[in-house]
Motif scaffolding. Structure first.
Motif, PDB file in Angstrom:
ATOM      1  N   ASN A  42       0.828  -1.202   0.000  1.00 11.25           N
ATOM      2  CA  ASN A  42       0.000   0.000   0.000  1.00 11.25           C
ATOM      3  C   ASN A  42       0.864   1.255   0.000  1.00 11.25           C
ATOM      4  O   ASN A  42       0.464   2.305   0.487  1.00 11.25           O
ATOM      5  CB  ASN A  42      -0.929   0.025   1.223  1.00 11.25           C
ATOM      6  N   SER A  43       2.073   1.128  -0.541  1.00 11.69           N
ATOM      7  CA  SER A  43       3.034   2.230  -0.493  1.00 11.69           C
ATOM      8  C   SER A  43       2.651   3.387  -1.407  1.00 11.69           C
ATOM      9  O   SER A  43       3.094   4.518  -1.211  1.00 11.69           O
ATOM     10  CB  SER A  43       4.425   1.732  -0.882  1.00 11.69           C
ATOM     11  N   GLY A  44       1.875   3.087  -2.453  1.00 12.06           N
ATOM     12  CA  GLY A  44       1.563   4.113  -3.436  1.00 12.06           C
ATOM     13  C   GLY A  44       2.664   4.324  -4.451  1.00 12.06           C
ATOM     14  O   GLY A  44       2.567   5.218  -5.297  1.00 12.06           O
ATOM     15  N   ARG A  45       3.710   3.509  -4.414  1.00  7.22           N
ATOM     16  CA  ARG A  45       4.832   3.649  -5.341  1.00  7.22           C
ATOM     17  C   ARG A  45       4.694   2.648  -6.485  1.00  7.22           C
ATOM     18  O   ARG A  45       4.092   1.579  -6.322  1.00  7.22           O
ATOM     19  CB  ARG A  45       6.158   3.445  -4.607  1.00  7.22           C
ATOM     20  N   SER A  46       5.304   2.973  -7.617  1.00 10.54           N
ATOM     21  CA  SER A  46       5.146   2.155  -8.807  1.00 10.54           C
ATOM     22  C   SER A  46       6.302   1.194  -9.058  1.00 10.54           C
ATOM     23  O   SER A  46       6.194   0.296  -9.900  1.00 10.54           O
ATOM     24  CB  SER A  46       4.988   3.056 -10.039  1.00 10.54           C
ATOM     25  N   GLU A  47       7.429   1.353  -8.347  1.00  8.01           N
ATOM     26  CA  GLU A  47       8.580   0.492  -8.600  1.00  8.01           C
ATOM     27  C   GLU A  47       8.281  -0.964  -8.214  1.00  8.01           C
ATOM     28  O   GLU A  47       7.453  -1.237  -7.348  1.00  8.01           O
ATOM     29  CB  GLU A  47       9.808   0.933  -7.799  1.00  8.01           C
ATOM     30  N   ALA A  48       9.013  -1.873  -8.848  1.00  7.20           N
ATOM     31  CA  ALA A  48       8.940  -3.280  -8.456  1.00  7.20           C
ATOM     32  C   ALA A  48       9.484  -3.438  -7.034  1.00  7.20           C
ATOM     33  O   ALA A  48      10.434  -2.765  -6.628  1.00  7.20           O
ATOM     34  CB  ALA A  48       9.753  -4.132  -9.419  1.00  7.20           C
ATOM     35  N   VAL A  49       8.866  -4.334  -6.276  1.00  7.30           N
ATOM     36  CA  VAL A  49       9.304  -4.632  -4.911  1.00  7.30           C
ATOM     37  C   VAL A  49       9.978  -5.993  -4.903  1.00  7.30           C
ATOM     38  O   VAL A  49       9.464  -6.964  -5.475  1.00  7.30           O
ATOM     39  CB  VAL A  49       8.114  -4.619  -3.934  1.00  7.30           C
ATOM     40  N   HIS A  50      11.140  -6.068  -4.279  1.00  9.26           N
ATOM     41  CA  HIS A  50      11.890  -7.318  -4.161  1.00  9.26           C
ATOM     42  C   HIS A  50      11.982  -7.692  -2.687  1.00  9.26           C
ATOM     43  O   HIS A  50      12.291  -6.843  -1.837  1.00  9.26           O
ATOM     44  CB  HIS A  50      13.284  -7.161  -4.756  1.00  9.26           C
ATOM     45  N   LEU A  51      11.725  -8.966  -2.383  1.00  6.82           N
ATOM     46  CA  LEU A  51      11.707  -9.446  -1.001  1.00  6.82           C
ATOM     47  C   LEU A  51      12.783 -10.509  -0.804  1.00  6.82           C
ATOM     48  O   LEU A  51      13.137 -11.242  -1.724  1.00  6.82           O
ATOM     49  CB  LEU A  51      10.334 -10.047  -0.670  1.00  6.82           C
ATOM     50  N   TYR A  52      13.276 -10.574   0.439  1.00 11.38           N
ATOM     51  CA  TYR A  52      14.286 -11.570   0.814  1.00 11.38           C
ATOM     52  C   TYR A  52      13.964 -12.044   2.231  1.00 11.38           C
ATOM     53  O   TYR A  52      13.673 -11.233   3.110  1.00 11.38           O
ATOM     54  CB  TYR A  52      15.692 -10.968   0.827  1.00 11.38           C
ATOM     55  N   VAL A  53      14.016 -13.348   2.451  1.00  8.88           N
ATOM     56  CA  VAL A  53      13.873 -13.910   3.797  1.00  8.88           C
ATOM     57  C   VAL A  53      15.201 -14.576   4.124  1.00  8.88           C
ATOM     58  O   VAL A  53      15.540 -15.630   3.570  1.00  8.88           O
ATOM     59  CB  VAL A  53      12.717 -14.915   3.877  1.00  8.88           C
ATOM     60  N   LEU A  54      15.965 -13.960   5.009  1.00  7.50           N
ATOM     61  CA  LEU A  54      17.312 -14.414   5.344  1.00  7.50           C
ATOM     62  C   LEU A  54      17.426 -14.613   6.843  1.00  7.50           C
ATOM     63  O   LEU A  54      16.826 -13.859   7.615  1.00  7.50           O
ATOM     64  CB  LEU A  54      18.348 -13.377   4.902  1.00  7.50           C
ATOM     65  N   GLY A  55      18.196 -15.584   7.266  1.00  2.02           N
ATOM     66  CA  GLY A  55      18.350 -15.755   8.703  1.00  2.02           C
ATOM     67  C   GLY A  55      19.111 -16.994   9.095  1.00  2.02           C
ATOM     68  O   GLY A  55      19.869 -17.570   8.308  1.00  2.02           O
ATOM     69  N   THR A  56      18.868 -17.415  10.324  1.00  2.00           N
ATOM     70  CA  THR A  56      19.577 -18.529  10.936  1.00  2.00           C
ATOM     71  C   THR A  56      18.597 -19.627  11.314  1.00  2.00           C
ATOM     72  O   THR A  56      17.546 -19.355  11.906  1.00  2.00           O
ATOM     73  CB  THR A  56      20.300 -18.061  12.211  1.00  2.00           C
ATOM     74  N   ASP A  57      18.919 -20.853  10.959  1.00  2.00           N
ATOM     75  CA  ASP A  57      18.198 -22.005  11.505  1.00  2.00           C
ATOM     76  C   ASP A  57      18.675 -22.150  12.946  1.00  2.00           C
ATOM     77  O   ASP A  57      19.827 -22.528  13.187  1.00  2.00           O
ATOM     78  CB  ASP A  57      18.522 -23.254  10.689  1.00  2.00           C
ATOM     79  N   ILE A  58      17.823 -21.809  13.898  1.00  2.00           N
ATOM     80  CA  ILE A  58      18.274 -21.740  15.294  1.00  2.00           C
ATOM     81  C   ILE A  58      18.501 -23.113  15.902  1.00  2.00           C
ATOM     82  O   ILE A  58      19.030 -23.223  17.009  1.00  2.00           O
ATOM     83  CB  ILE A  58      17.304 -20.910  16.165  1.00  2.00           C
ATOM     84  N   ARG A  59      18.155 -24.169  15.188  1.00  2.43           N
ATOM     85  CA  ARG A  59      18.480 -25.518  15.674  1.00  2.43           C
ATOM     86  C   ARG A  59      19.929 -25.871  15.365  1.00  2.43           C
ATOM     87  O   ARG A  59      20.594 -26.520  16.156  1.00  2.43           O
ATOM     88  CB  ARG A  59      17.549 -26.550  15.027  1.00  2.43           C
ATOM     89  N   SER A  60      20.395 -25.452  14.185  1.00  7.07           N
ATOM     90  CA  SER A  60      21.745 -25.824  13.753  1.00  7.07           C
ATOM     91  C   SER A  60      22.722 -24.661  13.799  1.00  7.07           C
ATOM     92  O   SER A  60      23.935 -24.864  13.761  1.00  7.07           O
ATOM     93  CB  SER A  60      21.691 -26.358  12.317  1.00  7.07           C
TER      94      SER A  60
END
Length: 421
Positions: A42-60
Motif C-alpha cells: 500500500n506504499s503508493g509507489r510504482s517500482e517493483a518490490v523485491h523481497l528476501y527472507v534471510l536468517g539462521t536455523d536456530i536448531r543448527s
C-alpha cells in the motif's frame, strides 16, 4: 564494505532462557510448520518490490535463505574478498497487491524489502555480508530498502519493524493468532515519514543524518550512531548529558528494578570517580560500569555491554535506555517515567523521539533496548496462524486497517538488533 558478518539476535539466547524456565514442562509446538507471511503493498509507489527472507536455523546455527515456498537453504561458503551471493530475491507485490511467503519454524532473521533495484549480498567463508548503506562504498547505498526482524519457533512468532540502524520504508507488522485476533505495530501516522525527515532536518546538528539519492528523494534517515560513524553527526554529541547523569549519583542512589514481573529484585547504584557501582539488597557489589562514551550509548555496547545474564545485562540495558531517553539524571528509580517523560532537553536522542512521535501507537525500535518499558514496535503470538508486513504510504494518508493493538512482551524479548561485524 564489511567483510564479515554474524547474525546476533537476543531471541536465540532468550529461547534458551525460556526453555530453562519451563524445563519441567516440555515445549509443545504450536502454529503451522510453515507460517503464511502476507506482504501487502500500500506504499503508493510504482517500482517493483523485491523481497528476501534471510536468517539462521536456530536448531543448527546455520545461516541461509528461505524461498517463497518456505524451503530453507544454507549459504554456500564464500570467498575472501567477499564473493557475490546468488540472487535469492522473491517477487514482491505490485501496487495494491499482496504476496504470500511461507516462513518455516526455527528461523530467526530478517525480511528485506527493496524498491526498484535488487539488493546486493556477499558471502565470506564465515557467512553473509548484509547491506550497510551507511558505510562508504556499500553497493546498496543508493537503493531504497528496509527490513523487519522475526523469530518463529515452538513458542510462537515475534515480528518487529526496526529503526535501530535507520528509518527508510514505512511499514507495519502484524500477526493473527488461532483465535482470530490480529495484533499490529509499526504503523506511521499520516505524513509520518515526512515529519521525521523534516524534524531531523530542522533540528540543529542533525540534518546530516538525512540521506538522499541522486534524484534528490530521501532514501533513509540514519540513526545517530550510524550517522556519527560516517562523519555525518557529532561523535561526542551526548557527552555533556552522560556526564550530568553520571554525576547525579555521586550524592544520591539510583535504584534499578529491571524486571517488571519481579519488583522485589532491586540494584542500587552510586557513582565513585568514573564508575557507577551497583550493589544488591545484601550490600554485595554485583556490577560496575565505567562512564560510557556517546558511541557506547548509541550502540548499547562497550561500557554498557549487556551480557545475557540476570544481573549485569539487565542493569546495562536499563542504563542504556535511560540515557537514550535522557531520564537517568531526573528519575532515580529506573526504568522510570512514561513516554511523556522521555526525550526531554535539547540534548537527547531526537531521532528516536521523532520516530516514536510519528507512530500511531507511539511504539518503535528507535535503539537497541527500546523494548525497556515495552516501547518497541513488536508483535507476538504464541499460537500464530498468519503474519503480515504492510508497506504503507510514504506521504499522505495511512493505509492500514485498524486492528487490536499488541500487548507488552518486554519480559520475553529484550532486543532484536542484528549486528554487522
Amino acid at each position: 564494505m564489511r567483510t564479515r558478518t554474524k547474525w546476533l539476535s537476543a531471541l536465540a539466547s532468550l529461547a534458551a532462557i525460556a526453555s530453562a524456565a519451563v524445563a519441567t514442562t516440555p515445549a509443545q509446538a504450536v502454529g503451522p510448520e510453515l507460517l503464511p507471511l502476507n506482504v501487502t503493498n500500500n506504499s503508493g509507489r510504482s517500482e517493483a518490490v523485491h523481497l528476501y527472507v534471510l536468517g539462521t536455523d536456530i536448531r543448527s546455527g546455520r545461516l541461509g535463505y528461505v524461498n517463497q515456498a518456505g524451503a530453507f537453504t544454507p549459504w554456500s561458503p564464500g570467498g575472501n574478498p567477499p564473493t557475490p551471493a546468488p540472487d535469492v530475491s522473491i517477487d514482491g507485490p505490485g501496487a495494491g497487491g499482496t504476496a504470500t511467503l511461507q516462513v518455516p519454524r526455527f528461523i530467526s532473521g530478517r525480511v528485506y524489502m527493496s524498491f526498484g533495484e535488487k539488493l546486493k549480498f556477499f558471502l565470506t567463508p564465515d557467512g553473509l555480508v548484509q547491506p550497510a548503506p551507511w558505510a562508504g562504498g556499500d553497493p546498496n547505498s543508493g537503493i531504497l530498502f528496509d527490513w523487519s526482524e522475526f523469530t518463529y519457533n515452538d513458542a510462537g512468532l515475534w515480528l518487529n519493524s526496526s529503526q535501530v540502524d535507520m528509518f527508510a520504508v514505512p511499514h507495519a507488522v502484524s500477526v493473527t493468532g488461532a483465535g482470530g485476533e490480529t495484533k499490529k505495530a509499526g504503523e506511521l501516522k499520516a505524513g509520518g515519514r515526512d515529519a521525521v525527515i523534516d524534524g531531523l532536518r530542522n533540528q540543529a546538528g542533525w540534518s546530516g543524518a538525512v540521506v538522499s539519492g541522486s534524484d534528490g528523494s530521501v532514501l533513509r534517515v540514519l540513526a545517530p550512531g550510524k550517522a556519527a560513524d560516517v562523519g555525518k553527526f557529532d561523535a561526542n554529541y551526548l557527552d555533556p548529558y552522560i556526564a550530568q547523569a553520571w554525576n547525579a549519583y555521586t550524592g544520591k542512589t539510583l535504584t534499578v528494578q529491571p524486571f517488571g514481573d519481579r519488583p522485589d529484585v532491586k540494584y542500587f547504584g552510586r557513582t565513585s570517580g568514573n564508575n557507577m557501582n551497583f550493589t544488591d539488597s545484601t550490600g554485595k557489589q554485583v556490577a560496575s560500569f565505567a562512564k560510557p562514551s556517546t558511541s557506547n550509548v548509541w550502540g548499547c555496547d562497550g561500557a554498557l555491554q549487556a551480557p545475557n545474564d540476570q544481573v549485569v545485562g539487565p542493569i546495562a540495558r536499563t542504563l542504556c535506555a535511560a540515557l537514550h531517553r535522557t531520564t537517568l539524571d531526573r528519575i532515580d528509580v529506573q526504568p522510570g517515567g512514561g513516554a511523556g517523560d522521555f526525550y526531554q532537553g535539547s540534548i537527547t536522542n531526537h531521532y528516536s523521539r521523532l520516530v516514536h512521535q510519528n507512530m500511531v501507537d507511539g511504539r518503535a525500535y528507535g535503539f537497541a533496548f527500546d523494548d525497556v518499558q515495552a516501547q518497541e514496535s513488536l508483535v507476538h503470538d504464541g499460537d500464530p496462524r498468519s503474519a503480515g508486513i504492510t508497506l504503507t504510504p510514504f506521504s499522505g494518508a495511512a493505509a492500514v486497517a485498524p486492528v487490536v493493538s499488541s500487548g507488552a512482551v518486554e519480559s520475553y524479548v529484550p532486543n532484536w538488533n542484528f549486528v554487522l561485524n
